[in-house]
Design a protein around this motif. Structure first.
Motif, mmCIF file in Angstrom:
data_model
loop_
_atom_site.group_PDB
_atom_site.id
_atom_site.type_symbol
_atom_site.label_atom_id
_atom_site.label_comp_id
_atom_site.label_asym_id
_atom_site.label_seq_id
_atom_site.Cartn_x
_atom_site.Cartn_y
_atom_site.Cartn_z
ATOM 1 N N ASN A 1 0.534 -7.817 12.124
ATOM 2 C CA ASN A 1 1.414 -6.971 11.326
ATOM 3 C C ASN A 1 0.684 -6.463 10.087
ATOM 4 O OD1 ASN A 1 3.790 -6.841 12.757
ATOM 5 N ND2 ASN A 1 4.646 -8.706 11.841
ATOM 6 N N LEU A 2 0.948 -5.223 9.751
ATOM 7 C CA LEU A 2 0.459 -4.671 8.486
ATOM 8 C C LEU A 2 1.630 -4.730 7.511
ATOM 9 C CD1 LEU A 2 -1.481 -1.602 9.941
ATOM 10 C CD2 LEU A 2 -2.418 -3.834 9.290
ATOM 11 N N LEU A 3 1.582 -5.717 6.642
ATOM 12 C CA LEU A 3 2.674 -5.924 5.679
ATOM 13 C C LEU A 3 2.318 -5.245 4.365
ATOM 14 C CD1 LEU A 3 3.256 -9.717 6.449
ATOM 15 C CD2 LEU A 3 4.459 -7.752 7.435
ATOM 16 N N GLY A 4 3.327 -4.740 3.675
ATOM 17 C CA GLY A 4 3.112 -4.054 2.406
ATOM 18 C C GLY A 4 2.331 -4.923 1.430
ATOM 19 N N LYS A 5 1.335 -4.330 0.782
ATOM 20 C CA LYS A 5 0.524 -5.069 -0.188
ATOM 21 C C LYS A 5 0.804 -4.558 -1.598
ATOM 22 C CE LYS A 5 -3.061 -6.298 3.137
ATOM 23 N NZ LYS A 5 -4.473 -6.231 3.513
ATOM 24 N N LYS A 6 0.121 -5.183 -2.548
ATOM 25 C CA LYS A 6 0.383 -4.820 -3.950
ATOM 26 C C LYS A 6 -0.033 -3.388 -4.246
ATOM 27 C CE LYS A 6 0.318 -9.319 -6.140
ATOM 28 N NZ LYS A 6 -0.634 -10.342 -6.528
ATOM 29 N N THR A 7 -1.204 -3.025 -3.708
ATOM 30 C CA THR A 7 -1.649 -1.653 -3.904
ATOM 31 C C THR A 7 -1.578 -0.931 -2.568
ATOM 32 O OG1 THR A 7 -3.893 -2.349 -3.437
ATOM 33 C CG2 THR A 7 -3.248 -2.249 -5.752
ATOM 34 N N GLU A 8 -1.363 0.358 -2.631
ATOM 35 C CA GLU A 8 -1.227 1.152 -1.423
ATOM 36 C C GLU A 8 -2.319 2.224 -1.431
ATOM 37 O OE1 GLU A 8 2.325 3.752 0.718
ATOM 38 O OE2 GLU A 8 2.713 2.702 -1.161
ATOM 39 N N ASP A 9 -3.171 2.182 -0.425
ATOM 40 C CA ASP A 9 -4.257 3.166 -0.382
ATOM 41 C C ASP A 9 -3.767 4.508 0.136
ATOM 42 O OD1 ASP A 9 -6.207 1.522 -1.391
ATOM 43 O OD2 ASP A 9 -6.887 0.819 0.576
ATOM 44 N N ASP A 10 -4.530 5.524 -0.153
ATOM 45 C CA ASP A 10 -4.334 6.843 0.432
ATOM 46 C C ASP A 10 -4.378 6.716 1.958
ATOM 47 O OD1 ASP A 10 -4.543 9.825 0.531
ATOM 48 O OD2 ASP A 10 -6.488 9.287 1.397
ATOM 49 N N LYS A 11 -3.464 7.445 2.622
ATOM 50 C CA LYS A 11 -3.345 7.325 4.077
ATOM 51 C C LYS A 11 -4.659 7.649 4.806
ATOM 52 C CE LYS A 11 0.976 6.231 5.457
ATOM 53 N NZ LYS A 11 1.451 5.726 4.179
ATOM 54 N N MET A 12 -5.374 8.686 4.371
ATOM 55 C CA MET A 12 -6.607 9.054 5.080
ATOM 56 C C MET A 12 -7.631 7.921 4.995
ATOM 57 S SD MET A 12 -6.367 11.774 6.833
ATOM 58 C CE MET A 12 -7.991 12.440 7.211
#
Lengths: 381, 381
Positions: free
Chosen positions: B316-327
């Protein structure tokens, strides 16, 4: 591309190729915008960003381009000037580019481009209102194909000619569609082959080479991989890659080829988009052609093009005279545990129309091929 | 079901389970209607038939039921009476039925039902405002779980208790969510297992038994198949099938189990819908759980549940503290040729939220597991 939460791929056209591309884009969490002449197209059904209109309706194009971060297409029929307008006026990347489409959409220009790049093609000649059967016959031999240079698909725009009467009849008929015609030498082929090529700014890869079996000029059966010598496979892949490079192509390309009885390979034609001969990749390969199409449009790393089992067989479900109730079709088809059914959601059926396809993946070619054939016979879509 | 051109499946809920179900329904040429509290849910994005509202808005329910030929759900939180209303007032089949959901959604009733059918479950007891730590401890032992009977998921609604202070804290916290509580003996398990069961009026089939690895009560990793003795596999499948029969269930079910250090198997809980532990089936099995879900809802023949390679790993890819740019995320993940990436299109991320998943299929478990783990670490969604 702007840094933002959601990336939107705009597809010019809303048929089954756009639909299956959209499905793969959705698995990747992307948005899809569709522009199509009619509302509720197979792909238009799947998105809120459905624009109804076409390339000469500037308002619709503006809305579509405003939504899409990058633009691709599902057929080669849009004049390259219209694509250049999207590139230049709306500053959107079109993959494949207007330049590439300009080298592909007119089959005479396409063949000339390939020939100029030393890629073997059947002999061909331009045909105008002044061309005589005798002149063409002198160059191509007694038997040849008369072809619309543009807008041909699934046998529409092609005619087989072997005498002057046939030539006159075919010329009269085809020139009504478009006055741009060409003729091509008849190729006495052993097999028709096809291969999907996918290219980004960093990678170029070939899917397995497949055999295509046509019925009435429409692709009917795909056998993956084609049962030909490994040396032929390698040569076909090299030639197909050369074709894509010759048109400066980026994105996904379907290349159709003839394998002659003398083991010569000639390019039949190339399509700058997902291709019917690649539908088997959805279940047959690690990465479906539609996913690699989307990845290439975004210039992302490509997925593996390897097959997951030894063989895959795909059979098109073409519209028949009678159309059964959908539940009957589902029951008939799905009672076979390993059959993958795809139905395109077209509003209506007509004889010969591509309504769906089935794929079976396995290690015993004869078994999956005869099974797929027997299922197709029982489905009236 | 009426004889008509296009069949529409209505899904109650518009999250990732509905989204992935919709995608498979689209491959089969079906329509999808979604009802969800908020507009533009992961599944709602994919259809024109998106109804915004919820179960107490009769107008919205009426519109939704008018469009849907058959109704299914993506969670067990809708009161069974509301489902019965759809069955009785709108004459729509709900799969799984209101009766089945009524036996599942309250975990105390679920466990009681299973126990009454001689299916082994951990010791459990009802907890009310009058229950004391000592009383519970006497029945369950010193260590136990306090659980919300309804509306629990991903660890929300669960608390581990091993002394009276913890009990008081947990009781205070959980009873704010709902006053219906239960306690369950702590199981000193060797492995947590899960299996998907799919059932129609004619068939019942089990997917491979998998190992589930949780982190903070949320499913993190799935290893398919679980590396346990064949005798355990067979026993788990039999027990899971018994569970589905015990609740008169039709459709798709995820059953979670404990394998104790003494090789005893106990049912942890069952979910009447596609399940996180079955996401690996999209690429790992011949028929994805989501396709068999749709087939079962229409009572169609089921597809093969066999795996295509020896192993599959899902993380699973669970939400993390920082969110990177999708690309950046796409580039990081997709540079690995055989990784399958799924992103659910949620409007926003938050810590621990299920944002997507990756799957790798292969014949070398250690290799694909360590690869999947190393990729997951680098993705900030």
């Amino acid at each position: 591309m702007d840094k933002k939460n959601k990336i939107c791929i705009g597809i010019l056209g809303g048929g089954q190729l756009a639909r299956m591309s959209a499905i793969q884009a959705y698995e990747l969490g992307l948005d899809i915008a569709i522009i199509e002449k009619e509302f509720n197209s197979p792909a238009g059904q799947l998105t809120k960003f459905e624009y109804t209109g076409w390339m000469d309706d500037e308002n619709v194009i503006a809305e579509f381009c405003n939504k899409a971060d990058v633009v691709t297409l599902e057929n080669e029929f849009i004049e390259s000037e219209k694509l250049r307008h999207i590139e230049e006026h709306y500053h959107k990347k079109v993959i494949p580019s207007s330049k590439t489409i300009g080298l592909i959409q007119d089959k005479f220009i396409q063949k000339t481009t390939l020939k100029n790049n030393n890629i073997p093609v059947p002999k061909f000649i331009e045909v105008t209102s002044k061309s005589s059967y005798e002149e063409i016959k002198e160059v191509l031999g007694e038997r040849f194909l008369l072809k619309s240079r543009v807008m041909g698909y699934d046998g529409y725009g092609n005619a087989s000619v072997s005498n002057e009467n046939e030539f006159r009849e075919a010329y009269g008929r085809l020139s009504k569609r478009s006055d741009k015609l060409m003729a091509e030498a008849f190729v006495d082929f052993d097999k028709e082959l096809a291969v999907m090529i996918v290219r980004t700014s960093k990678e170029i890869d070939a899917y397995p080479v497949v055999e295509t079996i046509q019925e009435n000029h429409i692709c009917k059966i795909i056998i993956a991989p084609a049962e030909v010598d490994e040396s032929i496979i390698q040569k076909v892949k090299r030639m197909a890659i050369d074709c894509v490079k010759a048109v400066e192509g980026y994105g996904l390309f379907g290349i159709e080829l003839f394998l002659t009885k003398k083991n010569k390979i000639l390019i039949n034609e190339m399509a700058p988009r997902p291709h019917n001969s690649g539908h088997y990749t959805i279940e047959g390969c690690i990465t479906p052609q539609f996913e690699n199409h989307i990845r290439a449009v975004l210039d992302l790393p490509l997925g593996s093009t390897k097959m997951i089992k030894k063989y895959a067989v795909m059979i098109n479900l073409l519209g028949k005279k009678t159309e059964d109730d959908k539940m009957k079709i589902y029951n008939e088809c799905l009672k076979h545990k390993d059959v993958h059914l795809h139905i395109y959601g077209k509003a209506s059926s007509r004889l010969g129309r591509k309504m769906g396809h089935i794929t079976i993946v396995g290690n015993d070619l004869n078994k999956i091929l005869s099974k797929a054939k027997s299922i197709e016979e029982k489905i009236n879509l």
